[in-house]
Design a protein around this motif. Structure first.
Motif, PDB file in Angstrom:
ATOM      1  N   UNK A   1      42.899  25.496  53.355  1.00  0.00           N
ATOM      2  CA  UNK A   1      41.451  25.746  53.335  1.00  0.00           C
ATOM      3  C   UNK A   1      40.753  24.905  54.407  1.00  0.00           C
ATOM      4  N   UNK A   2      41.124  23.645  54.511  1.00  0.00           N
ATOM      5  CA  UNK A   2      40.529  22.744  55.504  1.00  0.00           C
ATOM      6  C   UNK A   2      40.804  23.240  56.926  1.00  0.00           C
ATOM      7  N   UNK A   3      42.035  23.645  57.211  1.00  0.00           N
ATOM      8  CA  UNK A   3      42.422  24.044  58.559  1.00  0.00           C
ATOM      9  C   UNK A   3      41.905  25.432  58.935  1.00  0.00           C
ATOM     10  N   UNK A   4      41.479  26.218  57.955  1.00  0.00           N
ATOM     11  CA  UNK A   4      41.051  27.598  58.204  1.00  0.00           C
ATOM     12  C   UNK A   4      39.572  27.808  57.900  1.00  0.00           C
ATOM     13  N   UNK A   5      38.768  26.810  58.210  1.00  0.00           N
ATOM     14  CA  UNK A   5      37.309  26.911  58.093  1.00  0.00           C
ATOM     15  C   UNK A   5      36.846  27.375  56.715  1.00  0.00           C
ATOM     16  N   UNK A   6      37.487  26.873  55.661  1.00  0.00           N
ATOM     17  CA  UNK A   6      37.053  27.160  54.305  1.00  0.00           C
ATOM     18  C   UNK A   6      37.618  28.431  53.700  1.00  0.00           C
ATOM     19  N   UNK A   7      38.402  29.197  54.459  1.00  0.00           N
ATOM     20  CA  UNK A   7      39.003  30.417  53.898  1.00  0.00           C
ATOM     21  C   UNK A   7      40.129  30.037  52.956  1.00  0.00           C
ATOM     22  N   UNK A   8      40.141  30.680  51.806  1.00  0.00           N
ATOM     23  CA  UNK A   8      41.197  30.413  50.826  1.00  0.00           C
ATOM     24  C   UNK A   8      42.419  31.267  51.130  1.00  0.00           C
ATOM     25  N   UNK A   9      43.617  30.761  50.796  1.00  0.00           N
ATOM     26  CA  UNK A   9      44.819  31.579  51.013  1.00  0.00           C
ATOM     27  C   UNK A   9      44.836  32.763  50.047  1.00  0.00           C
ATOM     28  N   UNK A  10      45.452  33.845  50.494  1.00  0.00           N
ATOM     29  CA  UNK A  10      45.602  35.024  49.627  1.00  0.00           C
ATOM     30  C   UNK A  10      46.810  34.800  48.726  1.00  0.00           C
ATOM     31  N   UNK A  11      46.721  35.268  47.516  1.00  0.00           N
ATOM     32  CA  UNK A  11      47.842  35.207  46.581  1.00  0.00           C
ATOM     33  C   UNK A  11      48.708  36.434  46.840  1.00  0.00           C
ATOM     34  N   UNK A  12      50.003  36.208  47.037  1.00  0.00           N
ATOM     35  CA  UNK A  12      50.930  37.307  47.287  1.00  0.00           C
ATOM     36  C   UNK A  12      52.309  36.900  46.806  1.00  0.00           C
ATOM     37  N   UNK A  13      53.141  37.886  46.584  1.00  0.00           N
ATOM     38  CA  UNK A  13      54.533  37.594  46.254  1.00  0.00           C
ATOM     39  C   UNK A  13      55.186  36.965  47.466  1.00  0.00           C
TER      40      UNK A  13
END
Length: 186
Positions: free
Chosen positions: A117-129
């Protein structure tokens, strides 16, 4: 005594402690895996100054721990009944009906999410298999190299993921594939 910064401090401590165990408790280290120490009443797994021990509870409480406390500052946890837990090397070991349940720490996973989140300007990671597609990690015909700042972020995340993948075999392929780009992240 070992001064801070001495590189052989861990080895010197290991030699000192295993010698103590041999002299005071008649224990011996395993030739094939020196981190394992065996005695008549117990088996120990050593990692620097952390010890995981299984053995005769009466001997441990009446003989081993009192002698150990005379020579060292000791803190310990005991699990002797179903459901009781001990922690060792950031993992929880819980006694269950048919053995021991090992639970890895979620701290590292939470750290990776926070870093992402910090490295991607606040974007949260997507949940995926977990990806199981090698095509996701094949090199592009004209890869674009990451700048130094983003390459550092990438390496930091992959380093954390490598540690997590020791406990999460389902992530191992994806993390191995990402690690193959550490030298020249794209």
């Amino acid at each position: 005594k070992c001064l801070p910064g001495q590189r052989d401090g861990t080895k010197r401590w290991f030699n000192f402690f295993t010698s103590y165990l041999a002299v005071e408790h008649g224990m011996e280290t395993c030739k094939e895996c020196p981190a394992l120490v065996r005695g008549d009443h117990c088996l120990l797994l050593l990692h620097v100054d952390d010890v995981l021990m299984i053995g005769d509870p009466s001997w441990i409480n009446k003989e081993f721990l009192p002698k150990l406390k005379e020579n060292f500052r000791v803190s310990f946890q005991i699990a002797s009944k179903l459901g009781q837990k001990v922690e060792f090397l950031k993992r929880k070991y819980t006694l269950v009906e048919d053995g021991v349940l090992v639970t890895p720490s979620s701290k590292n996973v939470n750290d990776v999410i926070e870093k992402f989140i910090q490295y991607n300007d606040g974007r949260k990671p997507r949940i995926a298999k977990s990806p199981n597609c090698s095509a996701l990690f094949q090199e592009q015909s004209e890869p674009v190299m990451l700048d130094d700042e983003h390459a550092g972020y990438f390496r930091s995340l992959v380093g954390s993921l490598l540690y997590i993948s020791l406990d999460r075999w389902d992530l191992a392929f994806a993390v191995k594939s990402l690690a193959s780009f550490l030298k020249s992240p794209t």
